[in-house]
Scaffold this active site. Structure first.
Site, PDB file in Angstrom:
ATOM      1  N   GLU A 171      -7.607  -1.583   2.082  1.00  0.00           N
ATOM      2  CA  GLU A 171      -6.998  -1.022   0.878  1.00  0.00           C
ATOM      3  C   GLU A 171      -6.591   0.431   1.068  1.00  0.00           C
ATOM      4  O   GLU A 171      -5.478   0.830   0.728  1.00  0.00           O
ATOM      5  CB  GLU A 171      -7.977  -1.139  -0.294  1.00  0.00           C
ATOM      6  CG  GLU A 171      -7.499  -0.444  -1.584  1.00  0.00           C
ATOM      7  CD  GLU A 171      -8.597  -0.342  -2.638  1.00  0.00           C
ATOM      8  OE1 GLU A 171      -9.608  -1.082  -2.545  1.00  0.00           O
ATOM      9  OE2 GLU A 171      -8.446   0.459  -3.566  1.00  0.00           O
ATOM     10  N   ASP A 185     -12.134  -2.266  -2.003  1.00  0.00           N
ATOM     11  CA  ASP A 185     -13.300  -1.802  -2.742  1.00  0.00           C
ATOM     12  C   ASP A 185     -13.736  -2.879  -3.721  1.00  0.00           C
ATOM     13  O   ASP A 185     -12.928  -3.690  -4.198  1.00  0.00           O
ATOM     14  CB  ASP A 185     -12.964  -0.532  -3.538  1.00  0.00           C
ATOM     15  CG  ASP A 185     -12.818   0.683  -2.644  1.00  0.00           C
ATOM     16  OD1 ASP A 185     -12.266   1.699  -3.124  1.00  0.00           O
ATOM     17  OD2 ASP A 185     -13.265   0.613  -1.475  1.00  0.00           O
ATOM     18  N   TYR A 206      18.413  10.118  -9.426  1.00  0.00           N
ATOM     19  CA  TYR A 206      18.953  11.470  -9.589  1.00  0.00           C
ATOM     20  C   TYR A 206      20.455  11.503  -9.747  1.00  0.00           C
ATOM     21  O   TYR A 206      21.034  12.551  -9.998  1.00  0.00           O
ATOM     22  CB  TYR A 206      18.511  12.363  -8.424  1.00  0.00           C
ATOM     23  CG  TYR A 206      17.122  12.923  -8.636  1.00  0.00           C
ATOM     24  CD1 TYR A 206      16.044  12.510  -7.862  1.00  0.00           C
ATOM     25  CD2 TYR A 206      16.882  13.838  -9.654  1.00  0.00           C
ATOM     26  CE1 TYR A 206      14.771  13.008  -8.085  1.00  0.00           C
ATOM     27  CE2 TYR A 206      15.606  14.332  -9.886  1.00  0.00           C
ATOM     28  CZ  TYR A 206      14.563  13.911  -9.100  1.00  0.00           C
ATOM     29  OH  TYR A 206      13.300  14.401  -9.318  1.00  0.00           O
TER      30      TYR A 206
END
Lengths: 365, 481
Positions: free
Chosen positions: A186, A238, A100
């Site tokens: 995870e 997963d 920024y």
């Protein structure tokens, strides 16, 4: 003290770099900025690659003969000015803060990230050495106690309470633990599942999550724990391409941070699950399976080409190939089809080896 | 020569005479109304005088010989083209030879011209009577000589008349029906010291074009001191290309001179057409129009590598290059001269190949002599980053808390270390960055020029600057790193 010494050293390097640029311009020469190239894998498994080493694999020279280089040098120098100020004033800023400061020039965050990485490579340091910090996203719970900048994190007192992993990992000290292993999960949903099931009450362990792809503080913190505690590390993701990629990030590091892989990767990480073969082994019903999308398949095929899968973890590669072959995926939460606490009470305990953990041992699942 | 108008024919006649002008002569051209013709016609006299008199000397006293050829306008175009050329060549080349009269008589007998009314031969004066508005004719003649002065001195004649230096052309305009209407235009060669005999053609061409520019298209007799107070107003570059590697052997020569002039828009003589360049084209020391194929070649030159954007190539009898986004205070003048080292002349396919090489050589010559101009589009893009780069480097110096480091940097930059403002430091660094970018641009052009061509045919493939972004081995997925 140590940090001050590190800051002084970096400031000296910044001055040397600036002096070199000024000298070359004053002598009428086109300045060159050499940036080493790093990678943690290649896609040519037949070659004798050196991806596992931390050495640079070539370099790129930025000059004023190409416009893209001029842009990159412009961004790099702008960020360097900001970094110099942060170091001189002993203040910290996030990557987003830096973005920024010149949003019209930087155009997007990745431009700033690349410049920060370039500066780390030029100055041969890690990002946190530049006093550039990222927002911490990781959570930890379990049998662990440590101090960070004078603040005490006493997870042992309440092993199922989640604590935010500190951003300034270099400030972490006095680590104490009675855990037998470290479990990485995870997703935050799985982390909360374990917390609700009071998993750490029944299991002497430390549980960490990066809430998806792990950020730098999470990976540094994990690395610190492993170095200090010498505990085995298991990773539960997963059974899909994303989960597998997160697993390899913990174990081998990411390509974007390849220049700093030596302080970010954790070679001790072992893949606990979920494997494609777990679907039959743990009697998951068909409706828990999801088909791999075309994008899933493309990404899986690309990951299979990574050299470290063949050279260092061929057994992982076999499971990944099986996933692609079956064409299906499933989430960890699928195990809840049996019982809500199936994951905590049966799946994970059945996977963890029932042996006493001694410091310095490496265990294979 | 296509006779599209009587003006063109008149100019062609003048060209033929001009080629044979004696070095120490004045070519006097004056249109007059032929008193022997009943119809209103205008005649043009060409008078070559063998000595260099004062310009004020009256013509009749110096007249040695005169050829006056008058034809009725109605069969003018049909009869004359090659016959005229034959006659004039003969008359000018053998001005003291009595064969002139014979040649003229033979012509009359053979041409079948029925309305020739009067021929007089006075050696080197040729009188051509044509029907045309005198104003149009005078304008064409003026323009013709303004261009011809660019060529300066025909080099073929310097071999024979080396002790003469100047050439002058006087145009007298007199209307017999308006007493006292005579007016004069004088076109003088520019220099008292045009250079030694060994001066090359291209150097003459350069001085001719410089004069042309300084005198606003040779419409003035002296340099315009308002627009061009100093010689730095003109940046001159020249290029030569020839059809053989050695300049000593015969072949086709292509010479190009390009001048970039900068004048203030407040100057009264400021030309509004700064975004256009008329390409002054000469072939074998003769101004002529550019062929279509040559026009095409000009449009294929990589002008962008010199920071120029060609918007259009216009052929309106003269070739005009129209530029896009050209600075309003700059003007580009260009002259192209193609000629054979030896006669007889013969057409060659190499001309359009050579013109491209010669134009590029002239542009590169300009860049070499005047750093900072004609930067390629690529270099200009890089230069656009110079202010920001300078600001960042200045920021690294000025925001440092190490005074010794600052002093060292100021010393390297050649700045006094006391009370240095940020603007001064930034400007100093920016200047050095731009200088380096210009140097890189020149070096990249030199690398392209040095590369030899295997064949005569132009195989110059202007390369594009491929600013591809560096591609790292990026991961497949996004990260929160």
């Amino acid at each position: 003290m140590e940090r001050n010494a590190s800051s002084r050293a970096l400031l000296s390097k910044i001055k040397d770099l600036t002096t070199s640029l000024v000298k070359e311009l004053s002598e009428g020469r086109s300045p060159n900025i050499c940036i080493h190239k790093f990678r943690n894998y290649c896609t040519d498994p037949n070659s004798n690659c050196l991806c596992s080493s931390d050495l640079p694999k070539g370099q790129q020279v930025l000059t004023l003969t190409r416009q893209c280089h001029a842009c990159r040098i412009d961004v790099l120098l702008r960020v360097l000015v900001i970094v110099q100020k942060l170091l001189q004033e002993n203040r910290h800023g996030s990557k987003r803060d830096i973005y920024y400061m010149h949003p019209s020039v930087f155009s997007e965050q990745s431009v700033v990230d690349r410049a920060i990485n370039d500066i780390c490579i030029l100055l041969q340091c890690s990002r946190h050495n530049l006093n550039v910090v990222s927002v911490g996203n990781g959570l930890v719970m379990g049998w662990l106690q440590f101090l960070e900048a004078g603040r005490k994190f006493d997870c042992i007192n309440s092993p199922t309470t989640a604590y935010t992993i500190p951003v300034h990992v270099e400030e972490v000290k006095d680590i104490v633990s009675v855990a037998k292993y470290i479990l990485i999960v995870e997703k935050e949903s799985v982390f909360q599942r374990l917390a609700n099931d009071k998993f750490c009450n029944a299991n002497r362990c430390i549980v960490i999550t990066g809430r998806g792809y792990p950020d730098i503080p999470t990976r540094r913190f994990l690395r610190l724990l492993v170095e200090k505690l010498c505990l085995p590390v298991y990773c539960l993701v997963d059974c899909d391409p994303y989960g597998f990629d997160i697993l390899t990030t913990y174990r081998f590091g990411s390509m974007q941070m390849a220049f700093d892989a030596k302080v970010l990767r954790v070679p001790e990480v072992q893949w606990l699950g979920a494997f494609p073969s777990d679907f039959e082994k743990y009697d998951l019903p068909q409706q828990c399976l999801l088909p791999l999308t075309a994008e899933d398949k493309r990404r899986t095929e690309t990951m299979l080409l990574r050299c470290y899968l063949q050279k260092e973890v061929p057994e992982w590669r076999l499971e990944l190939e099986l996933m692609l072959q079956k064409g299906v995926k499933f989430e960890i939460e699928a195990f809840s089809v049996h019982t809500l606490s199936f994951l905590s009470e049966q799946y994970i305990p059945s996977k963890i080896p029932k042996v006493e953990v001694l410091p310095g041992n490496n265990f294979k699942s | 020569m296509e006779i599209s108008s009587t003006s063109n024919l008149c100019i062609h006649v003048m060209l033929l005479a001009f080629h044979y002008i004696l070095f120490d002569s004045i070519l006097v051209v004056y249109p007059f109304r032929n008193r022997w013709m009943e119809t209103e016609i205008v005649a043009v006299n060409f008078l070559c005088i063998s000595k260099m008199p004062s310009i004020s000397t009256t013509l009749p006293a110096l007249r040695r010989s005169q050829i006056t050829i008058s034809f009725h306008p109605s069969n003018f175009h049909a009869a004359i083209k090659s016959s005229m050329q034959f006659l004039i060549l003969e008359s000018v080349a053998a001005w003291k030879n009595s064969r002139i009269l014979t040649a003229a008589a033979l012509y009359l007998l053979n041409s079948g011209v029925n309305h020739a009314s009067f021929i007089s031969i006075y050696g080197t004066e040729i009188c051509l009577s044509i029907s045309e508005s005198i104003d149009v004719l005078v304008s064409e003649i003026n323009h013709f000589f303004q261009k011809m002065m660019i060529l300066n001195i025909p080099p073929a004649l310097r071999l024979f008349f080396f002790f003469f230096q100047n050439i002058a052309i006087e145009l007298l305009i007199e209307r017999e029906d308006i007493p006292g209407s005579r007016c004069e235009n004088v076109f003088l060669a520019n220099r008292s010291n045009p250079g030694p005999l060994s001066t090359s053609n291209v150097e003459f061409l350069k001085s001719g074009l410089e004069d042309y520019v300084l005198k606003h298209g040779n419409s003035l007799t002296q340099k315009c001191s308002t627009c061009f107070a100093t010689s730095e107003c003109l940046k001159v570059g020249s290029g030569i290309a020839c059809s053989t590697e050695s300049h000593k052997s015969s072949g086709l020569m292509m010479e190009v001179v390009i001048i970039i002039s900068e004048i203030e828009s407040t100057c009264p003589c400021f030309r509004e057409c700064s975004s256009k360049t008329e390409v002054l084209y000469f072939k074998d020391f003769t101004p002529c129009s550019i062929s279509h194929s040559t026009l095409n070649v000009l449009s294929t030159i990589d002008w962008k590598s010199y920071g120029l954007t060609l918007e259009n190539v216009v052929d309106r009898g003269v070739c005009v290059l129209e530029w896009e986004d050209s600075p309003s205070h700059s003007h580009i003048d260009m002259v192209v001269h193609c000629y054979h080292k030896q006669y007889p002349m013969h057409k060659t396919q190499l001309e359009r190949h050579l013109i491209k090489k010669a134009v590029k050589a002239a542009l590169n010559n300009l860049k070499e002599k005047h750093p900072g101009i004609l930067l390629s589009a690529h270099a200009l893009k890089i230069c656009s980053h110079a202010p920001d780069l300078a600001r960042s480097i200045a920021g690294l110096i000025l925001s440092s808390n190490d005074p010794d480091f600052q002093g060292e940097c100021f010393s390297l930059l050649g700045l006094q270390s006391r009370e240095i403002g940020a603007d001064v430091v930034e400007d100093c660094i920016e200047e050095k960055i731009v200088s380096v970018i210009e140097m890189n641009d020149r070096k990249s052009r030199q690398r392209k020029v040095v590369a030899p061509f295997l064949f005569e045919a132009d195989c110059d493939q202007d390369s594009n600057y491929q600013d591809k972004e560096y591609e790292e081995g990026e991961d497949e997925f996004g990260y929160v790193d």
